[in-house]
Design a protein around this motif. Sequence first.
Motif, mmCIF file in Angstrom:
data_model
loop_
_atom_site.group_PDB
_atom_site.id
_atom_site.type_symbol
_atom_site.label_atom_id
_atom_site.label_comp_id
_atom_site.label_asym_id
_atom_site.label_seq_id
_atom_site.Cartn_x
_atom_site.Cartn_y
_atom_site.Cartn_z
ATOM 1 N N SER A 365 0.828 -1.206 0.000
ATOM 2 C CA SER A 365 0.000 0.000 0.000
ATOM 3 C C SER A 365 0.862 1.255 0.000
ATOM 4 O O SER A 365 0.578 2.216 -0.729
ATOM 5 C CB SER A 365 -0.935 -0.012 1.214
ATOM 6 N N TYR A 405 -7.049 2.016 3.924
ATOM 7 C CA TYR A 405 -6.152 2.251 2.796
ATOM 8 C C TYR A 405 -6.862 1.983 1.469
ATOM 9 O O TYR A 405 -6.650 2.695 0.482
ATOM 10 C CB TYR A 405 -4.912 1.355 2.902
ATOM 11 N N HIS A 535 -6.601 6.728 11.487
ATOM 12 C CA HIS A 535 -6.911 6.214 10.153
ATOM 13 C C HIS A 535 -8.350 6.561 9.766
ATOM 14 O O HIS A 535 -8.613 6.942 8.610
ATOM 15 C CB HIS A 535 -6.701 4.711 10.120
#
Length: 774
Positions: A365, A405, A535
């Motif tokens: 990622s 992500y 996140h």
Amino acid sequence: MGAGRSFGSHVNFDAAGGVEAGVERLPDGILRQPDIFGEAVTFVKNVDNDALNSVDLTSLQSANQSNRANTNSDGSSQIQPAPLTPGSVAQDLSSFDGMVLCVVSKGAATTHNGNDGDGPEARAFHASALAWGELLRCAWGWNGSGGDATGDTTYENGGEVVTTAPMLAVAAVAPVAAQGGAHYVRRIDRLLNATRDVESGPPSLWTIANRAVAFRDAVISGAQLDGKSDEPVHLLTPRERWHLHALHQLLQNNHRAAMGAYLRLLELFPGDLLGLSLALDVAYTLGDATSALRAATNVSAYWDERGGGALQPRSFANSLAGALVAVGLSSSSVSSRASTAERLAETAISRDVDGAGGVAVWALSHALAAEGRSSEMVSKLAGYDGTQNYEGCGFLHFHTRMKGYGGIALLDRRGAGADRSTVRLYDGGFGNVLEYSGNDVQGVEMGGEEVCLWEARVPRSIKRDMAGAVGSMFTGWLGGGGSGSANEASKVAPQSGDSEEVKQGSTEQQSTKPKRRTMEDVLCWLPPSPLLLAHATSLLLRLTLCDGVAASDHRWADLSAAWAATLKHDDDDGSVAGVKTPVEYMPMAVLASSLLVEPEKIHNNDVSRTLQCAMEGLHKMGRLLKLGQSKEATAEANASEVEEWREVVRLLSQARDSCQRWEMPAGLPSSTYALPDADVASSTPSSCAPIGWDFNLRQFIEHSLCYAATEVGDYESLCLARAICSEGTTLRSNCPELWWRYGAVLDMLGDEVAAENARAASVSLGSGEGGATF
């Protein structure tokens, strides 16, 4: 001396796993055994306290008290500890091995299979909880359940002895402290305090860790070894002592010192995969890509030399090591390192997708994002085939972070329905954690996580439920008794964590009262850590800036409630409370929470000027966007908003780099770069400490700065946005979102031809194509 295996702990073991004769002699009650990676693990059981001299590092008064055993008339101790054998610690060592695999692989390589009654995400949670709970019981027995804070055991004859296995505590607590800090360890302890499945009382991560740390500098007399020398010898191996030193620093929320300890550990013992995994976790928490790179490169040659071949077969550890090294290399956006990280990660997936898949996807990622290859990121992180690589990584919500992500990759690709797909990923990952843990608005009103998680239990097994249902169906058809179906259903062995339900019998199974709460119930349904909330905030901010969700969306209110619960101080947090806030150890969490919380409530100590400017800019931006407020409040216009947006641009531009761009010739004033106030400049540290890894930091600084510049709309602000977009299209030329944003900025500057070319480049890279990813 026979041929033996030499391990990083400088202890040699023979083929049977015992210490080679002549290499190291240990008194009765002290045993070293190799773990699954061949590193020594020390067990101490019922050793007379007179034989040990431990140094207290945790300010626990009882940990440093001199406990004397009764002696006979000839001066010998009345307590004779039973000799430890490899067989007597086999189960504990097996639990340690299983947890180490779980930690290193982020839950993918756990030796347990979770129940599938609540879907694959809950199954991953449960599988990690089973390995963690099994080790926690062993660690509590060795390091915490002996009575007082020292864990000493008192015998009927009045003597006091010591029992400990410090590395069990390291595996059980260090990963939590590395990612969540000392306050998060305390939060889990409060939930564990409600469990009743251990006879000696509810276990405590905090007690286990501090008990183990107290033995970091413990020594034994040389006379105990050879009967001749009185020179003291350290009880633990150097590797174990470095692990305990790092754990001690983590318990103080001193992650910077812990990072140094792990780097020193890897210099001495490059084959320590547990140390490498924890070092990368701490580097990620600190946002320190340089330390992550150094940790990876310091051990890469060691593992490359053991990469397999005709004379030296490759072990399963090489795939995990390659994936971890790839994570460290991908922490920086320098293309050469990213390409090397991609190669290592793909190799790890091809060799051992079940064990190293999750960690390899983490590396991929960052490596793919460094080149803007958003379409490939979507395939690896949001597509069905890609998600299989990390779906089982449920340890500390790792797979939820990878879902985040994947959402960012979808927004970068700008495919058709990207915002809907991203919202689905957010709700299925971060939103689900906030909801079940009681950290959303509704849960906080009900009493928070301790109330909402009270009745949370591990998932049920569909296999076991179907066995009972099929048995009942055939019983009805054939007219047989009910005992047969019950016996058939009982043949399906229950998983750990469900055994309590079987023990309670059919009468209690029919009642509505939930079964007794176990450690697995708590460890399966964990509250969100500051890392997870950071996140979640970055993904929701990206969704808001691209109009995927409104600023008044309920998700912002839920996230604000979760941050408020995380930042709440508790009086029982020991010396850490009042010195550092629950998120102060993690710059990225400090930055993310500033969108919704006043900066003064986030940190008690001075921070770098870069972080201070970023916090103030994002907080002002959050107020201007009215995040989490009602639609009526959002609709209210403010005549001075343009000037406030200009202040956001000024603050974020100063946070973007360390160059003093406000120093300019006389007569050339700037509305974007202004000379900082003298009192602010003098009160904050001058060093530019890292905030986050490149990929994570871009979601806050770069996107927010471009958005604020377009809100201001003047020439200088738009020139800054153009420069940022130009940098992005140069370094990450494969990202459709970057080219589209570049075209929008050029349009506002009046360069219509260049704007059309930028939009054409975005479309050629896939912008607007495809459909929603479901």
